[in-house]
Scaffold this motif. Structure first.
Motif, PDB file in Angstrom:
ATOM      1  N   SER A   1     133.552   1.777  25.453  1.00 12.02           N
ATOM      2  CA  SER A   1     134.259   2.847  24.772  1.00 12.02           C
ATOM      3  C   SER A   1     133.411   4.107  24.784  1.00 12.02           C
ATOM      4  N   PRO A   2     134.036   5.276  24.712  1.00 11.96           N
ATOM      5  CA  PRO A   2     133.270   6.522  24.712  1.00 11.96           C
ATOM      6  C   PRO A   2     132.285   6.601  23.560  1.00 11.96           C
ATOM      7  N   LEU A   3     132.627   6.056  22.407  1.00 13.05           N
ATOM      8  CA  LEU A   3     131.706   6.103  21.269  1.00 13.05           C
ATOM      9  C   LEU A   3     130.452   5.286  21.530  1.00 13.05           C
ATOM     10  N   ALA A   4     130.584   4.195  22.243  1.00  9.45           N
ATOM     11  CA  ALA A   4     129.415   3.375  22.566  1.00  9.45           C
ATOM     12  C   ALA A   4     128.447   4.157  23.439  1.00  9.45           C
ATOM     13  N   ALA A   5     128.975   4.905  24.393  1.00  8.18           N
ATOM     14  CA  ALA A   5     128.108   5.696  25.271  1.00  8.18           C
ATOM     15  C   ALA A   5     127.390   6.781  24.485  1.00  8.18           C
ATOM     16  N   VAL A   6     128.084   7.414  23.556  1.00  6.95           N
ATOM     17  CA  VAL A   6     127.459   8.456  22.741  1.00  6.95           C
ATOM     18  C   VAL A   6     126.376   7.844  21.857  1.00  6.95           C
ATOM     19  N   ALA A   7     126.676   6.705  21.242  1.00 11.11           N
ATOM     20  CA  ALA A   7     125.694   6.047  20.371  1.00 11.11           C
ATOM     21  C   ALA A   7     124.469   5.629  21.158  1.00 11.11           C
ATOM     22  N   ALA A   8     124.670   5.165  22.380  1.00  6.25           N
ATOM     23  CA  ALA A   8     123.540   4.722  23.195  1.00  6.25           C
ATOM     24  C   ALA A   8     122.631   5.888  23.564  1.00  6.25           C
ATOM     25  N   GLN A   9     123.155   7.094  23.552  1.00  7.38           N
ATOM     26  CA  GLN A   9     122.370   8.252  23.938  1.00  7.38           C
ATOM     27  C   GLN A   9     121.733   8.957  22.738  1.00  7.38           C
ATOM     28  N   ASP A  10     121.954   8.475  21.531  1.00 11.50           N
ATOM     29  CA  ASP A  10     121.362   9.097  20.350  1.00 11.50           C
ATOM     30  C   ASP A  10     119.865   8.797  20.344  1.00 11.50           C
ATOM     31  N   VAL A  11     119.066   9.811  20.672  1.00  8.13           N
ATOM     32  CA  VAL A  11     117.627   9.596  20.801  1.00  8.13           C
ATOM     33  C   VAL A  11     116.955   9.323  19.459  1.00  8.13           C
ATOM     34  N   ASN A  12     117.658   9.572  18.367  1.00  4.58           N
ATOM     35  CA  ASN A  12     117.071   9.322  17.044  1.00  4.58           C
ATOM     36  C   ASN A  12     117.369   7.917  16.531  1.00  4.58           C
ATOM     37  N   ASP A  13     118.162   7.174  17.264  1.00  6.05           N
ATOM     38  CA  ASP A  13     118.522   5.817  16.857  1.00  6.05           C
ATOM     39  C   ASP A  13     117.490   4.828  17.396  1.00  6.05           C
ATOM     40  N   LEU A  14     116.433   4.631  16.628  1.00  6.37           N
ATOM     41  CA  LEU A  14     115.352   3.753  17.087  1.00  6.37           C
ATOM     42  C   LEU A  14     115.756   2.283  17.112  1.00  6.37           C
ATOM     43  N   SER A  15     116.890   1.941  16.521  1.00  2.00           N
ATOM     44  CA  SER A  15     117.364   0.556  16.624  1.00  2.00           C
ATOM     45  C   SER A  15     117.675   0.213  18.078  1.00  2.00           C
ATOM     46  N   ARG A  16     117.849   1.234  18.899  1.00  2.00           N
ATOM     47  CA  ARG A  16     118.072   0.997  20.334  1.00  2.00           C
ATOM     48  C   ARG A  16     116.900   0.258  20.954  1.00  2.00           C
TER      49      ARG A  16
END
Length: 146
Positions: A1-16
Motif C-alpha cells: 500500500s502507498p502508506l507502507a512505502a511512506v512509513a518505510a521511508q520515515d527516517v525518524n522511525d528507528l523501529s525500522r
C-alpha cells in the motif's frame, strides 16, 4: 500500500532498524528456502537483496543510509562514538558486498567459466556477508538502546 512505502521511508522511525534485523534473521534462519525458487528449484540469489532492503521501497531497511544518518542524531550522550562508527562502517561495507555478491551470483551461470557451482559459490559468500551485516546492525541497535 502507498502508506507502507511512506512509513518505510520515515527516517525518524528507528523501529525500522529492529524490523530490518528481524528480516535479516528470518533470511538467515530460512536461507535455503528463501534463496531457492519454489517453482524451478533453482537458486534465486536476488532474494538476498530483497531481505536487506535493496529491492523494494517498502522494506524497513530501504535507504538505510538516510535512516542511519537520522539514527546517529539520536545516539545517547554516553555512547562510545567509535563503536558507532565501526558499526555503521561495517554495515555499509557488508551491505555493499552483499549487493555485489548476490548480483554476481544471479549471473554466475551465464558468465564464462560459470555454472551452477558459481551461483552457489557467490551465494555462499553473500551469506557470510549477510551474517556480518546483521552483526553490525545489531550493534547499532544496541548502541541506540532500542
Amino acid at each position: 500500500s502507498p502508506l507502507a512505502a511512506v512509513a518505510a521511508q520515515d527516517v525518524n522511525d528507528l523501529s525500522r532498524l529492529k524490523k530490518g534485523l528481524d528480516q535479516i534473521n528470518y533470511l538467515l534462519d530460512n536461507w535455503d528456502k528463501e534463496t531457492t525458487d519454489p517453482n524451478s528449484g533453482e537458486k534465486s540469489p536476488d532474494r538476498v537483496r530483497f531481505f536487506l532492503g535493496l529491492r523494494t521501497t517498502d522494506h524497513p531497511l530501504f535507504q538505510s543510509d538516510k535512516l542511519m544518518a537520522a539514527a546517529q542524531k539520536k545516539l545517547p550522550d554516553d555512547v562510545e562514538f567509535e563503536d558507532w562508527i565501526e558499526a555503521i562502517e561495517g554495515w555499509n561495507s557488508h551491505l555493499n558486498k552483499v549487493n555485489e555478491l548476490a548480483y554476481t551470483s544471479s549471473f554466475g551461470e551465464y558468465n564464462p567459466g560459470g555454472g551452477k557451482e558459481q551461483v552457489k559459490k557467490y551465494l555462499d559468500l553473500a551469506q557470510a556477508e549477510v551474517v556480518l551485516s546483521r552483526d553490525s546492525l545489531a550493534a547499532m541497535i544496541k548502541l541506540l538502546g532500542i
